[in-house]
Motif scaffolding. Sequence first.
Motif, PDB file in Angstrom:
ATOM      1  N   THR A 132       0.841  -1.201   0.000  1.00  0.00           N
ATOM      2  CA  THR A 132       0.000   0.000   0.000  1.00  0.00           C
ATOM      3  C   THR A 132       0.877   1.252   0.000  1.00  0.00           C
ATOM      4  O   THR A 132       0.595   2.222  -0.720  1.00  0.00           O
ATOM      5  N   CYS A 133       1.958   1.233   0.792  1.00  0.00           N
ATOM      6  CA  CYS A 133       2.883   2.382   0.819  1.00  0.00           C
ATOM      7  C   CYS A 133       3.529   2.586  -0.546  1.00  0.00           C
ATOM      8  O   CYS A 133       3.689   3.726  -1.005  1.00  0.00           O
ATOM      9  N   GLU A 134       3.905   1.493  -1.178  1.00  0.00           N
ATOM     10  CA  GLU A 134       4.536   1.580  -2.505  1.00  0.00           C
ATOM     11  C   GLU A 134       3.570   2.253  -3.489  1.00  0.00           C
ATOM     12  O   GLU A 134       3.964   3.118  -4.271  1.00  0.00           O
ATOM     13  N   ALA A 135       2.289   1.856  -3.411  1.00  0.00           N
ATOM     14  CA  ALA A 135       1.284   2.446  -4.305  1.00  0.00           C
ATOM     15  C   ALA A 135       1.088   3.934  -3.965  1.00  0.00           C
ATOM     16  O   ALA A 135       1.009   4.770  -4.870  1.00  0.00           O
ATOM     17  N   ALA A 136       1.048   4.256  -2.670  1.00  0.00           N
ATOM     18  CA  ALA A 136       0.860   5.661  -2.277  1.00  0.00           C
ATOM     19  C   ALA A 136       2.007   6.523  -2.802  1.00  0.00           C
ATOM     20  O   ALA A 136       1.797   7.624  -3.326  1.00  0.00           O
ATOM     21  N   ARG A 137       3.232   5.984  -2.697  1.00  0.00           N
ATOM     22  CA  ARG A 137       4.413   6.714  -3.190  1.00  0.00           C
ATOM     23  C   ARG A 137       4.319   6.923  -4.697  1.00  0.00           C
ATOM     24  O   ARG A 137       4.550   8.013  -5.217  1.00  0.00           O
TER      25      ARG A 137
END
Length: 394
Positions: A132-137
């Motif tokens: 999820t963090c990777e997608a947010a970034r």
Amino acid sequence: MNDVDSLRTLLTPEGRALLDEVRDTDPAQELAVATRLRRTHPAELVSAALGQARLRQRAVAKFGAADAGRMFFTPNGVEQSTRASVAAYRAERFAALGVTSVADLCCGIGGDALALARAGIRVLAVDRDPLTCEAARANAEALGLAGLIEVREADVTEVDTAGYDAVFVDPARRSSRRGRIFDPEAYAPPLSWAVGAARTASRAAALKVAPGIPHEAVPEDAEAEWVSDGGDVKEAVLWFGTGAPAGAVRATLLPGPRTLPGAGLPDPEVRTPGRYLYEPDGAVIRAHLVAEVAEQVGGGLLDATIAYVTADGLRPTPYATAYEITDRLPFHVKRLKALLRERGVGTLTVKKRGSAVEPEELRRKVKPQGPNAATVFLTRVAGAPTMLIGHPVR
Ligand SMILES: C[S@@+](CC[C@H](N)C(=O)[O-])C[C@H]1O[C@@H](n2cnc3c(N)ncnc32)[C@H](O)[C@@H]1O
């Protein structure tokens, strides 16, 4: 390859080119497209690209085609993200409170973080899920907002928010085992934790909760706001630090925004049906502001327990849809069928409150035929099952 690596391959030039190529793939053609692309690209990249294209198609309703076509999603991220219109409204409210930096605790794929950044607010976006963090970034980058958004992979309960004006928490309200969660203490993190975090914020805080939250669960020092978009209730938000008096409630309708503040009115009187029926917006009903709408239109209730307002005059309000009522009769399928035939009604909208009748079944039984349209309300008038027939006032 794990999910994070798989998302990262989509961020490479080859991945991006493939994403462009499969953008409009018809689901029925997916297998054929995959077979063809696997001749020239690694199989894992092909399935990642096709999966992402599917998620982007699903995300169009929330983010619009232009943004959804550039963003990166996870299946949960699409489901759980705040739609852009609602997130933009919230971000504007933060900005109007003088907030210039927000700790977005539970950022998901960034629905809210992106809107906050677009309102010029600096954001610390925290989520504990690495994918999820990777997608947010990737989303902050894709929309040109990376300068304002720092994404941090962490448990929100361990993050120091002291350097930020405001806190926003959107807890996870779904569980893979139990589906949608209704008990606010079963949210991840629990609502009581989020309220504690909100109270430490230096300027303001907002907590997104399910619109069905019982009013008794709203903390005394919070302002509760119910938000609908296009007539559909989307969420409730508990605000802290807005300057509103304790116990304040409001309903906000998008697009607009149009905000109806609670005036603490007592329940409206029950009265005899007048010429007009007003159906309040769902956010108004959830916020318990039907009395405020009744006062605006000079009306009363059809029944003490039902949120339909009746009035003699037409006073347009954004907070309710007005219908002119032409007929009122006791609930009776054959009488409805005869009346609709007499009026040549072929398009019948069935609305109900306080009736167990299934709209589809009723429509099947009355077999509407003819060039005209009508709306039937199945409800109770002073306790008696009643049909009110009419049409929306344009
Ligand atoms: C409802 S989603 C947030 C959606 C987001 N506001 C958006 O618009 O995209 C909730 C998120 O909370 C995260 N989460 C739940 N508990 C957490 C915790 N203790 N620490 C960090 N993240 C957490 C989940 O991984 C999930 O991505």
